[in-house]
Design a protein around this motif. Structure first.
Motif, PDB file in Angstrom:
ATOM      1  N   ASN A  89       1.006  -1.317   0.113  1.00  0.00           N
ATOM      2  CA  ASN A  89      -0.384   0.244  -0.201  1.00  0.00           C
ATOM      3  C   ASN A  89       0.152   1.435   0.196  1.00  0.00           C
ATOM      4  OD1 ASN A  89      -1.317   2.124   1.775  1.00  0.00           O
ATOM      5  ND2 ASN A  89      -3.001   0.454   1.194  1.00  0.00           N
ATOM      6  N   ARG A  90       0.656   2.673  -0.454  1.00  0.00           N
ATOM      7  CA  ARG A  90       0.966   3.466  -0.497  1.00  0.00           C
ATOM      8  C   ARG A  90       0.798   4.700   0.488  1.00  0.00           C
ATOM      9  NH1 ARG A  90       4.027   5.336  -5.165  1.00  0.00           N
ATOM     10  NH2 ARG A  90       3.860   4.163  -6.072  1.00  0.00           N
ATOM     11  N   SER A  91       0.026   3.956   1.485  1.00  0.00           N
ATOM     12  CA  SER A  91       0.547   4.861   2.989  1.00  0.00           C
ATOM     13  C   SER A  91       1.618   5.220   4.009  1.00  0.00           C
ATOM     14  CB  SER A  91      -1.048   3.386   3.970  1.00  0.00           C
ATOM     15  OG  SER A  91      -0.665   4.464   5.009  1.00  0.00           O
ATOM     16  N   PRO A  92       1.436   6.434   3.546  1.00  0.00           N
ATOM     17  CA  PRO A  92       2.292   6.361   5.105  1.00  0.00           C
ATOM     18  C   PRO A  92       2.665   6.087   6.248  1.00  0.00           C
ATOM     19  CG  PRO A  92       0.909   8.520   5.220  1.00  0.00           C
ATOM     20  CD  PRO A  92       0.361   7.349   3.767  1.00  0.00           C
ATOM     21  N   LEU A  93       1.777   5.680   6.968  1.00  0.00           N
ATOM     22  CA  LEU A  93       1.999   4.643   7.848  1.00  0.00           C
ATOM     23  C   LEU A  93       3.140   3.523   7.665  1.00  0.00           C
ATOM     24  CD1 LEU A  93      -1.791   5.370   9.122  1.00  0.00           C
ATOM     25  CD2 LEU A  93       0.269   6.948   9.142  1.00  0.00           C
ATOM     26  N   ARG A  94       4.211   3.309   7.814  1.00  0.00           N
ATOM     27  CA  ARG A  94       4.080   2.445   7.656  1.00  0.00           C
ATOM     28  C   ARG A  94       6.318   2.210   9.253  1.00  0.00           C
ATOM     29  NH1 ARG A  94       3.529   2.116   2.855  1.00  0.00           N
ATOM     30  NH2 ARG A  94       5.266   0.706   2.353  1.00  0.00           N
ATOM     31  N   PRO A  95       7.272   1.204   8.466  1.00  0.00           N
ATOM     32  CA  PRO A  95       7.887   1.271  10.024  1.00  0.00           C
ATOM     33  C   PRO A  95       8.959   2.651   9.710  1.00  0.00           C
ATOM     34  CG  PRO A  95       7.217  -0.392   9.289  1.00  0.00           C
ATOM     35  CD  PRO A  95       6.733   0.215   8.322  1.00  0.00           C
ATOM     36  N   ASN A  96       9.307   2.949   8.245  1.00  0.00           N
ATOM     37  CA  ASN A  96      10.286   3.770   7.996  1.00  0.00           C
ATOM     38  C   ASN A  96       9.344   4.336   6.707  1.00  0.00           C
ATOM     39  OD1 ASN A  96      12.902   2.955   9.068  1.00  0.00           O
ATOM     40  ND2 ASN A  96      12.304   0.907   7.754  1.00  0.00           N
ATOM     41  N   PRO A  97       8.710   6.028   6.922  1.00  0.00           N
ATOM     42  CA  PRO A  97       7.750   6.263   6.115  1.00  0.00           C
ATOM     43  C   PRO A  97       8.724   7.840   5.438  1.00  0.00           C
ATOM     44  CG  PRO A  97       8.218   7.312   8.888  1.00  0.00           C
ATOM     45  CD  PRO A  97       9.088   6.590   8.156  1.00  0.00           C
ATOM     46  N   ILE A  98       9.291   6.573   3.985  1.00  0.00           N
ATOM     47  CA  ILE A  98      10.184   7.231   2.948  1.00  0.00           C
ATOM     48  C   ILE A  98       9.482   7.319   2.167  1.00  0.00           C
ATOM     49  CG2 ILE A  98      11.862   6.783   1.421  1.00  0.00           C
ATOM     50  CD1 ILE A  98      12.623   5.190   3.427  1.00  0.00           C
ATOM     51  N   ALA A  99       8.933   8.384   1.099  1.00  0.00           N
ATOM     52  CA  ALA A  99       7.642   8.970   0.395  1.00  0.00           C
ATOM     53  C   ALA A  99       9.037   9.281  -0.883  1.00  0.00           C
ATOM     54  CB  ALA A  99       7.002   9.847   0.485  1.00  0.00           C
ATOM     55  N   ILE A 100       8.438   8.313  -2.212  1.00  0.00           N
ATOM     56  CA  ILE A 100       8.821   8.885  -3.622  1.00  0.00           C
ATOM     57  C   ILE A 100       7.956   9.853  -4.353  1.00  0.00           C
ATOM     58  CG2 ILE A 100      10.706   7.638  -3.234  1.00  0.00           C
ATOM     59  CD1 ILE A 100       9.017   5.723  -5.160  1.00  0.00           C
ATOM     60  N   SER A 101       8.599  10.676  -5.384  1.00  0.00           N
ATOM     61  CA  SER A 101       7.408  11.400  -5.585  1.00  0.00           C
ATOM     62  C   SER A 101       8.360  11.619  -7.100  1.00  0.00           C
ATOM     63  CB  SER A 101       7.195  12.673  -5.476  1.00  0.00           C
ATOM     64  OG  SER A 101       6.026  11.900  -4.610  1.00  0.00           O
ATOM     65  N   SER A 102       8.197  10.929  -8.289  1.00  0.00           N
ATOM     66  CA  SER A 102       8.693  12.145  -9.755  1.00  0.00           C
ATOM     67  C   SER A 102       7.881  13.094  -9.686  1.00  0.00           C
ATOM     68  CB  SER A 102       7.890  10.926 -10.678  1.00  0.00           C
ATOM     69  OG  SER A 102       8.860   9.755 -10.058  1.00  0.00           O
ATOM     70  N   VAL A 103       8.769  14.125  -9.854  1.00  0.00           N
ATOM     71  CA  VAL A 103       7.956  15.408 -10.329  1.00  0.00           C
ATOM     72  C   VAL A 103       8.708  16.047 -11.114  1.00  0.00           C
ATOM     73  CG1 VAL A 103       7.770  15.845  -8.108  1.00  0.00           C
ATOM     74  CG2 VAL A 103       9.741  16.282  -8.507  1.00  0.00           C
ATOM     75  N   GLU A 104       8.397  16.980 -12.091  1.00  0.00           N
ATOM     76  CA  GLU A 104       8.730  18.197 -13.256  1.00  0.00           C
ATOM     77  C   GLU A 104       9.640  19.748 -12.196  1.00  0.00           C
ATOM     78  OE1 GLU A 104       7.092  21.280 -16.706  1.00  0.00           O
ATOM     79  OE2 GLU A 104       5.892  20.131 -15.287  1.00  0.00           O
ATOM     80  N   VAL A 105      10.932  19.405 -12.905  1.00  0.00           N
ATOM     81  CA  VAL A 105      11.448  20.628 -12.664  1.00  0.00           C
ATOM     82  C   VAL A 105      11.102  21.423 -13.808  1.00  0.00           C
ATOM     83  CG1 VAL A 105      13.899  21.358 -12.831  1.00  0.00           C
ATOM     84  CG2 VAL A 105      14.115  18.749 -12.145  1.00  0.00           C
ATOM     85  N   ILE A 106      10.483  22.654 -12.771  1.00  0.00           N
ATOM     86  CA  ILE A 106      10.827  24.048 -12.837  1.00  0.00           C
ATOM     87  C   ILE A 106      11.644  24.806 -13.534  1.00  0.00           C
ATOM     88  CG2 ILE A 106       8.573  25.861 -13.101  1.00  0.00           C
ATOM     89  CD1 ILE A 106       7.895  23.162 -13.778  1.00  0.00           C
ATOM     90  N   GLU A 107      12.328  25.181 -12.299  1.00  0.00           N
ATOM     91  CA  GLU A 107      13.237  26.540 -12.431  1.00  0.00           C
ATOM     92  C   GLU A 107      14.746  25.633 -11.165  1.00  0.00           C
ATOM     93  OE1 GLU A 107      13.436  30.925 -10.557  1.00  0.00           O
ATOM     94  OE2 GLU A 107      11.673  30.039 -11.467  1.00  0.00           O
ATOM     95  N   VAL A 108      15.528  25.572 -11.360  1.00  0.00           N
ATOM     96  CA  VAL A 108      16.905  25.548 -10.446  1.00  0.00           C
ATOM     97  C   VAL A 108      17.532  26.553  -9.924  1.00  0.00           C
ATOM     98  CG1 VAL A 108      18.916  24.336 -10.237  1.00  0.00           C
ATOM     99  CG2 VAL A 108      16.592  23.331 -12.037  1.00  0.00           C
ATOM    100  N   GLY A 109      17.547  27.791  -8.783  1.00  0.00           N
ATOM    101  CA  GLY A 109      18.729  27.611  -8.613  1.00  0.00           C
ATOM    102  C   GLY A 109      19.535  27.340  -7.540  1.00  0.00           C
ATOM    103  N   VAL A 110      20.758  28.256  -6.724  1.00  0.00           N
ATOM    104  CA  VAL A 110      22.014  27.892  -6.504  1.00  0.00           C
ATOM    105  C   VAL A 110      21.700  26.884  -5.626  1.00  0.00           C
ATOM    106  CG1 VAL A 110      24.008  28.625  -4.519  1.00  0.00           C
ATOM    107  CG2 VAL A 110      22.992  30.015  -6.996  1.00  0.00           C
ATOM    108  N   ASN A 111      20.539  27.055  -5.008  1.00  0.00           N
ATOM    109  CA  ASN A 111      19.939  26.587  -2.965  1.00  0.00           C
ATOM    110  C   ASN A 111      18.503  25.748  -3.095  1.00  0.00           C
ATOM    111  OD1 ASN A 111      19.059  28.739  -2.083  1.00  0.00           O
ATOM    112  ND2 ASN A 111      19.425  27.825  -0.260  1.00  0.00           N
ATOM    113  N   LYS A 112      17.921  25.920  -4.331  1.00  0.00           N
ATOM    114  CA  LYS A 112      16.588  25.315  -4.706  1.00  0.00           C
ATOM    115  C   LYS A 112      16.015  25.366  -6.344  1.00  0.00           C
ATOM    116  CE  LYS A 112      15.468  28.771  -1.150  1.00  0.00           C
ATOM    117  NZ  LYS A 112      14.624  30.357  -0.993  1.00  0.00           N
ATOM    118  N   ILE A 113      14.813  24.427  -5.753  1.00  0.00           N
ATOM    119  CA  ILE A 113      14.150  23.691  -6.794  1.00  0.00           C
ATOM    120  C   ILE A 113      13.283  23.524  -7.114  1.00  0.00           C
ATOM    121  CG2 ILE A 113      14.331  21.599  -8.458  1.00  0.00           C
ATOM    122  CD1 ILE A 113      16.615  20.329  -7.024  1.00  0.00           C
TER     123      ILE A 113
END
Length: 166
Positions: A89-113
């Motif tokens: 299941n994709r529930s966030p309730l889990r022993p190690n609540p690691i999430a992954i998301s594939s996202v679109e990059v809009i803009e990249v800065g020195v320390n921000k995306i």
């Protein structure tokens, strides 16, 4: 012989989002138009070299408000269905609540995306970023999705509920 091991992760940054609570985010869904900013801590900014050449990335983050004791849940919170293990299941309730998301990059800065398609709440710790590579990340052919038979439209219309909080 199997041995339980504990280790630590380095937080590399934090997510800034208009989603302020777990109730603002849909379960298992993508906010296709939802924008968020990934702020990368100074020690890790060099790791952003080349980021401007990518149009999609995979963000790995820690669901810091999730209950880590839950091992079984009702699929999509539907109590009329049989409970299943959180590893199915994709529930966030889990022993190690690691999430992954594939996202679109809009803009990249020195320390921000600036990204689009991330449904994490404001203040969520980032644990890693990887390039999205279609040849490696896209699954071709027939796929078994177990209990998940909802259409993409049904998933996108869902809102979060109390199963996402401790």
């Amino acid at each position: 012989m199997l041995v339980e091991t504990q280790f630590s992760l380095n937080t590399i940054g934090v997510i800034h989002s208009s989603l302020k609570t777990t109730q603002d985010s849909p379960p298992d869904g993508k906010h296709a138009l939802q924008e968020a900013t990934l702020e990368i801590f100074p020690n890790y900014c060099l790791a952003l070299s080349g980021m401007h050449e990518l149009n999609h990335i995979v963000v790995c983050y820690w669901l810091h408000q999730a209950d880590r004791q839950v091992l079984r849940v009702y699929p999509r919170g539907d109590t009329s269905k049989e409970m299943i293990g959180v590893f199915c299941n994709r529930s966030p309730l889990r022993p190690n609540p690691i999430a992954i998301s594939s996202v679109e990059v809009i803009e990249v800065g020195v320390n921000k995306i600036l990204v689009r398609g991330l449904d994490a709440i404001d203040g969520t710790p980032i644990i890693d970023i990887k390039p999205y590579i279609a040849n490696f990340d896209k699954v071709e052919g027939d796929r078994k999705s177990g209990w998940m038979k909802a259409s993409q439209e049904e998933v996108s219309l869902k809102k979060s509920d109390d199963r996402f909080v401790q």
